[in-house]
Design a protein around this motif. Structure first.
Motif, mmCIF file in Angstrom:
data_model
loop_
_atom_site.group_PDB
_atom_site.id
_atom_site.type_symbol
_atom_site.label_atom_id
_atom_site.label_comp_id
_atom_site.label_asym_id
_atom_site.label_seq_id
_atom_site.Cartn_x
_atom_site.Cartn_y
_atom_site.Cartn_z
ATOM 1 N N ALA A 1 56.586 -84.549 0.470
ATOM 2 C CA ALA A 1 56.307 -85.941 0.116
ATOM 3 C C ALA A 1 55.934 -86.732 1.358
ATOM 4 N N GLU A 2 55.141 -87.789 1.132
ATOM 5 C CA GLU A 2 54.791 -88.671 2.243
ATOM 6 C C GLU A 2 54.678 -90.097 1.740
ATOM 7 N N LEU A 3 54.946 -91.026 2.624
ATOM 8 C CA LEU A 3 54.771 -92.438 2.362
ATOM 9 C C LEU A 3 53.368 -92.830 2.822
ATOM 10 N N TYR A 4 52.614 -93.535 1.969
ATOM 11 C CA TYR A 4 51.276 -93.980 2.374
ATOM 12 C C TYR A 4 51.405 -94.953 3.542
ATOM 13 N N LEU A 5 50.707 -94.686 4.615
ATOM 14 C CA LEU A 5 50.881 -95.452 5.852
ATOM 15 C C LEU A 5 49.657 -96.291 6.213
ATOM 16 N N GLY A 6 48.679 -96.353 5.295
ATOM 17 C CA GLY A 6 47.487 -97.146 5.569
ATOM 18 C C GLY A 6 47.650 -98.600 5.161
ATOM 19 N N GLN A 7 46.527 -99.294 5.084
ATOM 20 C CA GLN A 7 46.538 -100.732 4.787
ATOM 21 C C GLN A 7 45.839 -101.069 3.477
ATOM 22 N N SER A 8 45.460 -100.050 2.686
ATOM 23 C CA SER A 8 44.631 -100.272 1.509
ATOM 24 C C SER A 8 45.446 -100.656 0.290
ATOM 25 N N GLY A 9 44.730 -101.075 -0.747
ATOM 26 C CA GLY A 9 45.354 -101.453 -2.004
ATOM 27 C C GLY A 9 45.636 -100.253 -2.877
ATOM 28 N N MET A 10 46.084 -100.517 -4.108
ATOM 29 C CA MET A 10 46.570 -99.464 -4.994
ATOM 30 C C MET A 10 45.486 -98.433 -5.332
ATOM 31 N N ASN A 11 44.321 -98.878 -5.721
ATOM 32 C CA ASN A 11 43.266 -97.933 -6.108
ATOM 33 C C ASN A 11 42.868 -97.026 -4.940
ATOM 34 N N ALA A 12 42.749 -97.624 -3.768
ATOM 35 C CA ALA A 12 42.391 -96.828 -2.594
ATOM 36 C C ALA A 12 43.501 -95.842 -2.251
ATOM 37 N N GLN A 13 44.758 -96.231 -2.472
ATOM 38 C CA GLN A 13 45.875 -95.328 -2.204
ATOM 39 C C GLN A 13 45.856 -94.137 -3.163
ATOM 40 N N LEU A 14 45.518 -94.406 -4.421
ATOM 41 C CA LEU A 14 45.415 -93.306 -5.391
ATOM 42 C C LEU A 14 44.248 -92.379 -5.050
#
Length: 497
Positions: free
Chosen positions: A412-425
């Protein structure tokens, strides 16, 4: 232009020629190949050893047959004590150093295997790299030709374990002593003829590619290829050319080849030694049941490295595939080896018998990939579960979810970027993730998390919305669970796939 307006020149983002990057799919497939080769070698009683990438240049010796770059061949540099160091160009020369250095404590015969990258400072070309992977097995301390025969049998078994079908490969065997007898018979003995001997051996090695007439040109005045490039020949006269070609015809039956050696090399002691050793290998192979086409005697096998002193063998793929231009491609040799009784002796002042076999892992990977072998269809492992970070102020809460998954043995990993929900998916999709964990403000108020099955989501996106199972698919593709049920819910999704 003042200092503030100077433009820094960008570095060039490109690889040197002869080198390559590898992605997850190739790495996964290579690891699967290495595991299969390891199993085969260990079945024959070999044990692992590892030597470093760098050795003293003198320890490696100069055995690469590269007349065009006589002082090159290896990547070398000076250490701070003025000693010359080199990147290894194969795995055999470092093994010879290792055995000599640890000779008294090693069991004899010493049977070992090792895998790793080797480096050649040569002109790169199609299928010719300056960094490539090999996987070797060697027996040091046995003078018996049974050790050579065993290498050939192991080579056959290993190719089949890797998914090469019987009939799609052949292990070809020859003996350098016979070739030495040939060179002796045509008057090319002695140090003064070393360069011409190498040209003759190179010419013999081209028999499959150019045929007898092409080999005669390389033995004689030289040969011009279709592009107009000219390769200098060995300068042999017509009688010498016929003598050589008459002894290397691979179409001859084994018995006819033996008879030819007896007649043409009757006065050559070393040539007759080679004939006897080949007869012994043929008998061993026959008794073990490998004389069904898997292993055969081929008098045109040379092997390039100059440290070979007796039997030599080559693993060749015999099938063809269509290239991008529609023309057939044959991969040819994917491994080989032979006896090198003088290599360890360079360090000890006495000959130590040794023989070995090496698989060119990088080249064999390309061949297996071309025929879609199951062993190189290994997919990289699924990407990690991605916990989306929708509210930067809640990072500690998200990190708690990640830690809970990891404690359960789930990547597992935590998303560490700056983007919104759609970009994270989309990021999770690119990572090859099966599952994403989402907690927005609504879920947080209810102490819940949303579990998204990304694989089912992709299936749902491509389906017709009037299908009867649409609602069921949608319910499985994303659902909410209490925070306490996070791990169990993720495990359920991963188990589906």
């Amino acid at each position: 232009m003042n200092d503030d307006t100077k433009i820094t020149q960008r570095a060039s983002a490109k690889l040197p020629r002869g080198f390559g990057d590898r992605g997850p799919a190739e790495i996964a497939a290579t690891e699967k190949m290495l595991a299969a080769i390891k199993e085969s070698y260990e079945l024959y009683g070999f044990e692992a050893v590892e030597t470093p990438f760098i050795e003293f240049t003198d320890a490696l010796g100069k055995f690469l047959p590269d007349l065009d770059r006589p002082n090159e061949g290896v990547f070398s540099f000076k250490d701070d004590d003025e000693s010359w160091l080199s990147l290894r160009y194969d795995l055999t020369a470092p093994l010879a150093r290792f055995v000599a250095e640890n000779f008294d404590r090693l069991p004899k015969p010493y049977r070992s295997y090792r895998a790793g990258y080797v480096f050649r400072n040569e002109k790169p070309g199609p299928g010719r790299f300056r960094q490539f992977m090999q996987f070797d097995a060697d027996t040091v301390g046995s003078a018996s030709v049974a050790a050579d025969a065993e290498m050939c049998m192991m080579a056959a078994d290993t190719l089949e374990r890797l998914g090469v079908k019987r009939g799609d490969y052949v292990i070809k065997v020859n003996n350098r002593k016979i070739l030495d007898g040939v060179l002796e018979a045509i008057g090319l003995s002695g140090e003064a003829n070393a360069a011409r001997r190498l040209i003759v051996l190179r010419a013999i090695d081209k028999l499959d590619k150019f045929g007898p007439e092409g080999v005669k040109l390389l033995l004689g005045p030289g040969r011009k290829d279709e592009s107009g490039d000219f390769t200098k020949g060995a300068g042999l006269d017509a009688g010498q050319q016929e003598f050589v070609v008459g002894l290397i015809d691979p179409q001859k039956a084994w018995e006819d080849h033996i008879a030819s050696i007896d007649i043409r090399l009757a006065d050559s002691e070393i040539g007759q030694e080679g004939r006897t050793e080949l007869e012994q290998i043929a008998e061993l192979i026959s008794q073990a049941g490998y004389d069904d086409g898997r292993i055969r005697i081929d008098p045109s096998v040379v092997r390039g490295l100059e440290y070979y002193t007796g039997p030599v063998f080559e693993a060749e793929l015999t099938f063809e595939i269509d290239g991008e231009d529609g023309k057939p491609i044959r991969f040819g040799s994917v491994g080989g080896g032979g006896r090198y009784d003088g290599l360890v002796g360079r360090f000890r002042g006495e000959n130590i018998p040794a023989t070995g076999f090496s698989i060119g892992v990088s080249r064999l990977y390309s061949a297996l990939k071309a025929v879609r072998s199951p062993i190189v269809s290994a997919k990289p492992q699924q990407g990690p579960v991605v916990v989306l970070a929708l509210d930067k102020g809640e990072l500690p809460r998200y990190q708690k979810f990640v830690s809970a998954l990891r404690e359960a043995g789930i990547r597992a990993e935590l998303y560490l970027g700056q983007s919104g929900m759609n970009a994270q998916l989309k990021y999770a999709d690119k990572r090859g993730s099966i599952c994403a964990v989402i907690q927005g403000s609504n879920e947080r108020e209810r102490d819940e998390v949303a579990i998204r099955d990304l694989a089912l989501g992709a299936e749902l996106a491509g389906s017709s919305k009037d299908r009867a199972d649409y609602l069921e698919l949608r319910a499985k593709a994303q659902f909410a669970v209490p925070e306490s049920g996070l791990v169990a819910a993720v495990q359920e999704v991963l188990a589906r796939h």
